[in-house]
Design an enzyme around this catalytic site. Structure first.
Site, PDB file in Angstrom:
ATOM      1  N   CYS A 289       0.871  -1.174   0.000  1.00  0.00           N
ATOM      2  CA  CYS A 289       0.000   0.000   0.000  1.00  0.00           C
ATOM      3  C   CYS A 289       0.910   1.226   0.000  1.00  0.00           C
ATOM      4  O   CYS A 289       2.127   1.095  -0.055  1.00  0.00           O
ATOM      5  CB  CYS A 289      -1.003  -0.010   1.158  1.00  0.00           C
ATOM      6  SG  CYS A 289      -0.312   0.185   2.802  1.00  0.00           S
TER       7      CYS A 289
ATOM      8  N   CYS B  72      -1.819   1.226  -4.036  1.00  0.00           N
ATOM      9  CA  CYS B  72      -0.521   1.853  -4.331  1.00  0.00           C
ATOM     10  C   CYS B  72      -0.466   2.392  -5.750  1.00  0.00           C
ATOM     11  O   CYS B  72       0.513   2.994  -6.152  1.00  0.00           O
ATOM     12  CB  CYS B  72       0.645   0.907  -4.062  1.00  0.00           C
ATOM     13  SG  CYS B  72       0.837  -0.435  -5.227  1.00  0.00           S
TER      14      CYS B  72
ATOM     15  N   CYS C 247       3.571   0.418  -7.985  1.00  0.00           N
ATOM     16  CA  CYS C 247       3.967  -0.970  -7.804  1.00  0.00           C
ATOM     17  C   CYS C 247       4.534  -1.524  -9.105  1.00  0.00           C
ATOM     18  O   CYS C 247       3.837  -1.555 -10.117  1.00  0.00           O
ATOM     19  CB  CYS C 247       2.771  -1.806  -7.352  1.00  0.00           C
ATOM     20  SG  CYS C 247       3.222  -3.487  -6.920  1.00  0.00           S
TER      21      CYS C 247
END
Length: 138
Positions: A12, A86, A90
């Protein structure tokens, strides 16, 4: 999946709430049968105190955890990557299984608001364990 034991990474933004709860539940319920990591694309200084309290209520102590920065190596060495808000931060690698769990962000919220997020994460973790063929510990 890895030949030894599967590896799961929770990601996250701040690694201070959702990903910490996911990692803690998976660690607890898998009883060491899964390698568990968590990280954040912009890690906070500390884990959200309301998250620590909400997890304590269900018998899981995460008070010693600290937010960690997301690295490409953490993604590369994981079989399953579970993102929790996120966004594009990512990294994606071929051959990895990605799950995007849309969950409310507990940042800035009290323990009353964190409890339903915690409970939803636990439900999803139990579903993941079932998919992986791992019986959760009681």
């Amino acid at each position: 999946m890895s030949e030894s034991k599967p590896s799961v990474l929770f990601v996250c933004v701040h690694n201070a709430g959702r990903s910490q709860m996911g990692a803690a539940f998976l660690t607890h319920l898998s009883a060491g049968r899964i390698e568990v990591r968590s990280a954040g694309s912009a890690p906070a200084e500390t884990v959200n105190p309301a998250v620590v309290e909400a997890m304590r209520e269900v018998g899981i102590d995460i008070s010693a955890e600290t937010p960690k920065a997301l690295t490409a190596e953490a993604v590369r060495s994981s079989d399953v990557v579970i993102t929790m808000g996120c966004g594009d931060a990512c990294p994606h690698f071929p051959g990895k299984r990605y799950l995007d769990w849309t969950l409310e962000d507990p940042a800035g919220q009290g323990v009353d608001a964190v409890r339903p997020i915690r409970d939803e994460i636990e439900t999803r973790i139990r579903g993941l364990l079932a998919e992986l063929g791992i019986e959760p510990r009681a």
